[in-house]
Design an enzyme around this catalytic site. Structure first.
Site, PDB file in Angstrom:
ATOM      1  NE  ARG A 145       4.236  -9.715   2.169  1.00  0.00           N
ATOM      2  CZ  ARG A 145       3.604 -10.638   2.899  1.00  0.00           C
ATOM      3  NH1 ARG A 145       2.582 -10.310   3.665  1.00  0.00           N
ATOM      4  NH2 ARG A 145       4.011 -11.884   2.881  1.00  0.00           N
ATOM      5  CG  HIS A 161       1.409 -15.382   0.550  1.00  0.00           C
ATOM      6  ND1 HIS A 161       1.548 -14.126   1.101  1.00  0.00           N
ATOM      7  CD2 HIS A 161       0.417 -15.982   1.251  1.00  0.00           C
ATOM      8  CE1 HIS A 161       0.664 -13.973   2.084  1.00  0.00           C
ATOM      9  NE2 HIS A 161      -0.045 -15.090   2.195  1.00  0.00           N
ATOM     10  CD  GLU A 204      -0.176 -11.373   5.650  1.00  0.00           C
ATOM     11  OE1 GLU A 204      -1.022 -11.868   6.426  1.00  0.00           O
ATOM     12  OE2 GLU A 204       0.381 -12.012   4.750  1.00  0.00           O
ATOM     13  CE1 TYR A 231      -4.272 -10.225   9.613  1.00  0.00           C
ATOM     14  CE2 TYR A 231      -2.423 -11.741   9.817  1.00  0.00           C
ATOM     15  CZ  TYR A 231      -3.218 -10.907   9.038  1.00  0.00           C
ATOM     16  OH  TYR A 231      -2.941 -10.747   7.709  1.00  0.00           O
ATOM     17  CD  GLU A 264       1.198 -15.921   7.979  1.00  0.00           C
ATOM     18  OE1 GLU A 264       0.458 -16.920   7.891  1.00  0.00           O
ATOM     19  OE2 GLU A 264       0.790 -14.810   8.353  1.00  0.00           O
ATOM     20  CG  ASN A 313       2.443 -11.669   7.979  1.00  0.00           C
ATOM     21  OD1 ASN A 313       3.023 -10.647   7.622  1.00  0.00           O
ATOM     22  ND2 ASN A 313       2.184 -12.677   7.162  1.00  0.00           N
TER      23      ASN A 313
END
Ligand code: FCB
Length: 459
Positions: free
Chosen positions: A77, A121, A352, A295, A166, A293
């Site tokens: 990606r 992005h 991600e 985290y 995002e 994504n």
């Protein structure tokens, strides 16, 4: 028997983004990007770091693809840089910009690596900010034009596409908190940017399908987190609900359910552009997958004193942290199962997931990033569990393929599974995590192990 084995055809990959790795900021007709401007304003970026050179992927792309091949990476990606493709934002196409990605894509395909690009992005030609950036409704149409140019050119070779990465960070961090480009602090602008990003996505999906030379898989990538309230009190639970609306549902609801969450307008005072209702069917244009994504999780406490956001994020005691966020693998499982409950998911890609820790090259030229291996293993195990419970996760991309420019934190954070030695000729060194990941890919799974013991703490 392997403990965690993944469905056949599960797509393993690694991710990067143009501004974070490419460098080559003034080469071959690339125009000044919004981020070139933002990072030069004192105070915006740690240490005044810029993306002028970054990981110099613009010159190291061949070597980088060779490393991907060495790892056996099935998918990559990356993102296209709008300032290379259409330097004026909405005018003529720059042939040399296309050339760079032509070479990259062809090299990937020759190496048996599936290109999985993102169109946007966060970097766009800076001239567009002079006419309002994402607060300008026309930006959505310019983005759709840019999208169809790329699809026209590359869809003979590329089938999987992500429109926007995002939108939360662009809109809320960029226009409300000022932490990323364009660095504004204006709630009205934030609501407009939110809406126009979503509209741009919807218009792009339509335009891409029209321009495509073969059927495409198109999705958007959202940064989503599972939200927990810090206590069972009503106030904290209300705060958590607001945070969920602000981070997750403000994008999920219009994309999947044709409306904005009521908390956005009622509690958080967002005023979406006049006539926004008419755009909701465009925003809801059907897609093929949702990119996620993730985290960390968000633990939320009420803060009535803050009238912009009636909530604070807290760091739970006794938890484990990276140099960025709390490490909380169960949060990804909680998020995925929640999404399955609340939204009609066709397919999901984790676009991600990864962690920034302190790592470095040891005397024997190894990078022993066992904490990253532990992190990846535990998060991927969460994905495994979610798949077992029916969440249609089709692939997983580690962030990031290589160390890179971490936006306002400059080069102070390392997320790569490949170490980039910025001071020594941009030398690349495979970290232990890269070798571990390569093994996971080869086996399409792994056995759970303890890779890292927490440091001894006396108390
Ligand atoms: C995400 C971004 C990505 C990277 C990681 C750490 O928000 O999409 O570019 O910076 O965080």
């Amino acid at each position: 028997m392997m403990e965690k084995s993944f469905p056949e055809g599960f797509l393993w990959g690694a991710a990067t983004a143009a501004y974070q790795i490419e460098g080559g900021f003034n080469e071959d007709g690339r125009s000044t990007a919004n981020w070139d401007v933002f990072c030069r304003i004192p105070g915006n970026v740690y240490h005044g770091d810029t993306g002028d050179v970054a990981s110099d992927h613009y010159h190291h792309w061949k070597e980088d693809v060779a490393l991907m091949k060495e790892l056996g990476l099935p998918a990559y990606r990356f993102s296209f840089a709008w300032p290379r493709i259409i330097p004026t934002g909405k005018g003529p196409v720059n042939r040399k910009g296309l050339d760079f990605y032509d070479h990259l894509v062809d090299e990937l395909l020759e190496s048996n690596i599936k290109p999985f690009p993102t169109l946007y992005h966060w970097d766009h030609p800076a001239v567009l900010d002079e006419i309002g950036g994402w607060t300008n409704r026309e930006m959505s149409a310019w983005f759709a034009d840019y999208a169809s140019i790329l699809v026209e050119h590359f869809s003979d070779r590329i089938t999987n596409w992500i429109t926007i990465n995002e939108p939360f960070v662009v809109a809320m961090i960029g226009y409300q908190l000022g932490g990323v480009a364009p660095g504004m602090k204006d709630v009205k602008a934030t609501a407009a940017a939110t809406h126009h990003l979503l509209l741009g996505h919807g218009l792009a999906v339509k335009a891409m399908r029209q321009a495509a030379k073969q059927p495409l898989q198109i999705g958007i990538t959202l940064n989503l987190s599972n939200i927990e309230s810090a206590s069972p009190s009503q106030a904290d639970r209300d705060a958590a609900r607001c945070r969920d609306a602000y981070l997750n549902r403000v994008f999920l609801d219009p994309l999947f359910n044709g409306k904005y969450p009521v908390e956005m307008t009622e509690n958080l005072g967002f005023v979406f552009p006049e006539g926004f209702e008419k755009d909701l069917p465009v925003i809801g244009e059907p897609t093929d997958f949702l990119g996620i994504n993730n985290y960390t999780r968000d633990v939320v406490k009420a803060n009535p004193a803050n009238d912009l956001f009636p909530f604070d994020l807290i760091q739970p005691e006794e938890s484990t942290f990276s140099t960025m966020w709390e490490m909380y693998p169960k949060g990804l499982y909680d998020l995925l199962t929640r999404l399955k409950r609340d939204y009609p998911l066709k397919a999901v890609y984790i676009t991600e997931n990864g962690t920034a820790i302190t790592d470095g090259i040891d005397a024997d030229n190894r990078v022993r990033d066992s904490r990253r291996i532990q992190f990846l293993q535990d998060y991927i195990a969460s994905v495994h569990q979610a798949i077992k419970e029916g969440v249609p996760v089709k692939g997983y991309f580690v962030w990031s393929l290589m160390d890179n420019y971490e936006w306002s934190l400059g080069y102070s954070r390392r997320f790569g599974i490949i170490f980039v030695d910025y001071e020594n000729g941009q030398r690349r060194v495979l970290k232990d995590s890269a070798r571990w990941y390569s093994d996971v890919i080869r086996r399409n799974g792994f056995d759970m192990k303890k890779y890292y013991a927490e440091p001894f703490q006396s108390n």
